[in-house]
Enzyme design. Structure first.
Site, mmCIF file in Angstrom:
data_model
loop_
_atom_site.group_PDB
_atom_site.id
_atom_site.type_symbol
_atom_site.label_atom_id
_atom_site.label_comp_id
_atom_site.label_asym_id
_atom_site.label_seq_id
_atom_site.Cartn_x
_atom_site.Cartn_y
_atom_site.Cartn_z
ATOM 1 N N GLU B 56 0.816 -1.225 0.000
ATOM 2 C CA GLU B 56 0.000 0.000 0.000
ATOM 3 C C GLU B 56 0.846 1.269 0.000
ATOM 4 O OE1 GLU B 56 -0.271 -2.481 2.151
ATOM 5 O OE2 GLU B 56 -2.143 -3.472 1.534
ATOM 6 N N PHE B 81 -5.723 0.206 5.859
ATOM 7 C CA PHE B 81 -4.396 0.264 5.242
ATOM 8 C C PHE B 81 -4.160 1.626 4.616
ATOM 9 C CE2 PHE B 81 -4.492 -3.862 6.466
ATOM 10 C CZ PHE B 81 -5.209 -4.741 5.672
#
Lengths: 281, 315
Positions: B56, B81
């Protein structure tokens, strides 16, 4: 192969850039001396020999770009940008002053010629990938250079990016690791070893070369080979000396961020005019 | 307007439409394309669909680099995330760099359900509110979602959207338009204002308004789809007209909608208020209906707090 004129010219220019960098940091009185000086030669090579840029048009869409992921080496890049005419040389004495356009860590919104804001280590390679992908979508052949620090390679995001660049076959991405063996708390092999750094990049699917980061001949050849690579992103690991050119700083842990009063800077400038030559003899 | 449609499909379809209109639109995913149903964008625009795998931070950095070349990236992952893992990347590479990255955080709050507490973003709005100039929003229905995704695409600057993925009904007429920072009044009343955000809590607030009505109290219900910039005028307007406020969020009561509303009230018009949301606990696994009861984010809870603040009026 660099002919002798070209080589001498680069050596002379790097001496000038080293001096300007020391002058800027010394005028302020403190700075990232070590990591700025270790990058003088590679940045000189790129901005004076390889990069397609136009100081009169810093936002030229087709330009080559450079992401200084180890953003604290900003002062060296600023010296080059000033010399190339992106902004007045007088700005160099405003380094880190309140309201400056030249902060320690590169800021693309403050400084003409800076392509990406960096400073939080580990982020620049991802940004470089984004730029390379954007260029590819627009059908451009422009190159993207990214400079990483060796300590910076502790950051996990660097390896996320390493995977992605190879996966996306970003052959227009050419990265360098300023392998000066030192990070803030000590030698890289003592704090957090990144060995075998060359093998790591190879295993991630990059085209990897390694050379002396103060030797223009070696670096020029490596960059040319990287530019000819058709499939893989390139990594050129540069063996460098942190604080190169200043005897009291070379190879010193403390050189990462150190006081440097203006008199000492001027003395160092006078002494280091030969600093770039020993690797190039 | 009671047929259900998957919000994830609306998001994906809107991106495809935008992609057809504007070749600068790029989708980034971190191995959650199947969760987001955005394969349709990849099928249509394979070169503009970038999956970075489970990375991410890298995704947000790449989105930033793309933005630097003039592209309009939509980077999508679970809200936990997006906000927690990639926060520094979003902060520095996207926002501090003044680029145009649209970060989408999916399965917000209790809607993470069976993924459990590790995946339950109950603090993402709090984190994102603190980033200067960032637009933070949470569409409450498919109409709102379609319009605000388009607004995000044309917005100069970064945006963060909380995206509920599952099926939901339409609250708005398909022709309704939306602007960042301009809330909507879904129900008008005099006694208390319920200010809510998101698919779950706007509906809980509407149900609470009905419960209150059966108890002789009339409630205004405000859909505060944009938490930042918050609609200060609306807050002041309903504080003046109702004199009591309850905020309703699928989020900690610290740092999110409730705090944003309290900030306005405290500075402009001190008004009895109560915050309904998760009260300082970590998330946990369970279906949404269980979690609503577990964390007290229900119409009944809103109704109870509303009655309390109404009683505090005029003290």
């Amino acid at each position: 192969m660099l002919d002798e004129d070209a080589r001498s010219s680069l050596i002379a220019k790097s001496a000038q850039i080293r001096a300007m960098t020391l002058d800027a940091i010394g005028f302020l009185g403190v700075g990232h001396v070590g990591g700025c000086l270790s990058l003088v030669e590679v940045l000189t090579l790129l901005y004076y020999r390889h990069m397609h840029v136009d100081p009169k048009d810093p936002c030229l869409r087709t330009r080559d770009r450079l992401v200084l992921s180890k953003g604290h080496a900003g002062p060296t890049l600023y010296s080059i940008l000033a010399d190339r005419g992106y902004f007045p040389k007088e700005w160099l004495h405003t380094l880190n002053k309140g309201g400056t356009s030249l902060p320690s860590h590169c800021d693309c919104n403050l400084t003409p010629g800076i392509d990406m804001t960096t400073g939080s280590l580990g982020q620049g390679l991802s940004c470089g990938i984004g730029i390379a992908l954007g260029n590819r979508l627009d059908g451009l052949d422009s190159l993207v250079y990214v400079i990483l620090g060796d300590g910076e390679c502790n950051e996990g995001q660097v390896w996320e990016a390493a995977q992605a660049a190879a996966h996306y076959r970003l052959n227009h991405l050419i990265a360098f690791t300023d392998y000066n063996n030192l990070q803030i708390d000590g030698y890289t092999h003592e704090i957090m070893s990144i060995e075998d750094i060359t093998a790591k990049w190879v295993s991630f699917g990059w085209f990897v070369q390694r050379c002396n980061g103060h030797d223009f001949q070696q670096m020029d050849l490596a960059v040319k080979r990287a530019k000819n690579e058709r499939v893989r992103p390139s990594m050129i690991v540069l063996d460098t000396i942190k604080g190169k050119g200043v005897a009291s700083a070379e190879g010193q842990v403390t050189s990462h961020y150190m006081k440097l009063d203006y008199d000492s800077a001027l003395q160092a400038i006078a002494q280091c005019s030969g600093g770039a030559t020993d690797a190039n003899e | 307007m009671n047929s259900q449609v998957e919000m994830r499909s609306v998001y994906a379809e809107t991106l495809v439409e935008l992609g057809q209109e504007d070749e600068r639109i790029v989708l980034l995913e971190a191995d959650l394309m199947r969760a987001h149903s955005t394969q349709c964008f990849r099928e249509r625009f394979p070169e503009r669909s970038i999956n970075v795998g489970v990375a991410e931070a890298n995704m947000v950095g790449i989105a930033s680099g793309l933005s630097a070349t003039g592209k309009k990236p939509f980077a999508t992952t679970f809200a936990c995330f997006a906000a927690r893992r990639a926060y520094d990347q979003f902060f520095v590479s996207a926002n501090y760099s003044r680029l145009n990255v649209n970060l989408v955080g999916t399965t917000p709050g209790i809607t993470a359900e069976l993924n459990g507490g590790t995946h339950m973003a109950l603090e993402d709005v709090s984190l994102m509110r603190a980033i200067p100039h960032l637009v933070v929003f949470e569409p409450s229905d498919p109409v709102c979602l379609r319009r605000l995704v388009r607004r995000a695409a044309s917005h100069e600057g970064c945006t963060y959207m909380r995206l509920h993925l599952g099926p939901t009904d339409e609250l708005y007429d398909p022709t309704e338009d939306f602007e960042f920072g301009e809330s909507k009044v879904l129900h008008s009343g005099r006694d208390v204002a319920l200010i809510a955000t998101g698919v779950v809590m706007v509906r809980e607030a509407l149900e609470a308004a009905e419960l209150l009505s059966s108890r002789g109290l009339s409630a205004t219900v405000v859909d505060m789809h944009t938490i930042k910039p918050i609609d200060r005028n609306r807050i002041i307007e309903v504080a003046a007209s109702c004199g009591a406020i309850v905020t309703c969020e699928n989020h900690q009561i610290v740092g999110g909608l409730g705090s944003a509303v309290a900030e306005v009230l405290g500075e402009e018009m001190p008004t009895p208020m109560a915050r309904v949301g998760v009260n300082g606990e970590f998330g946990e696994v369970g279906p949404v209906n269980y979690l609503r009861e577990r964390f007290g984010v229900t119409a009944a809870a809103i109704c109870e707090r509303a009655q309390e603040v109404v009683e505090r009026k005029g003290r």
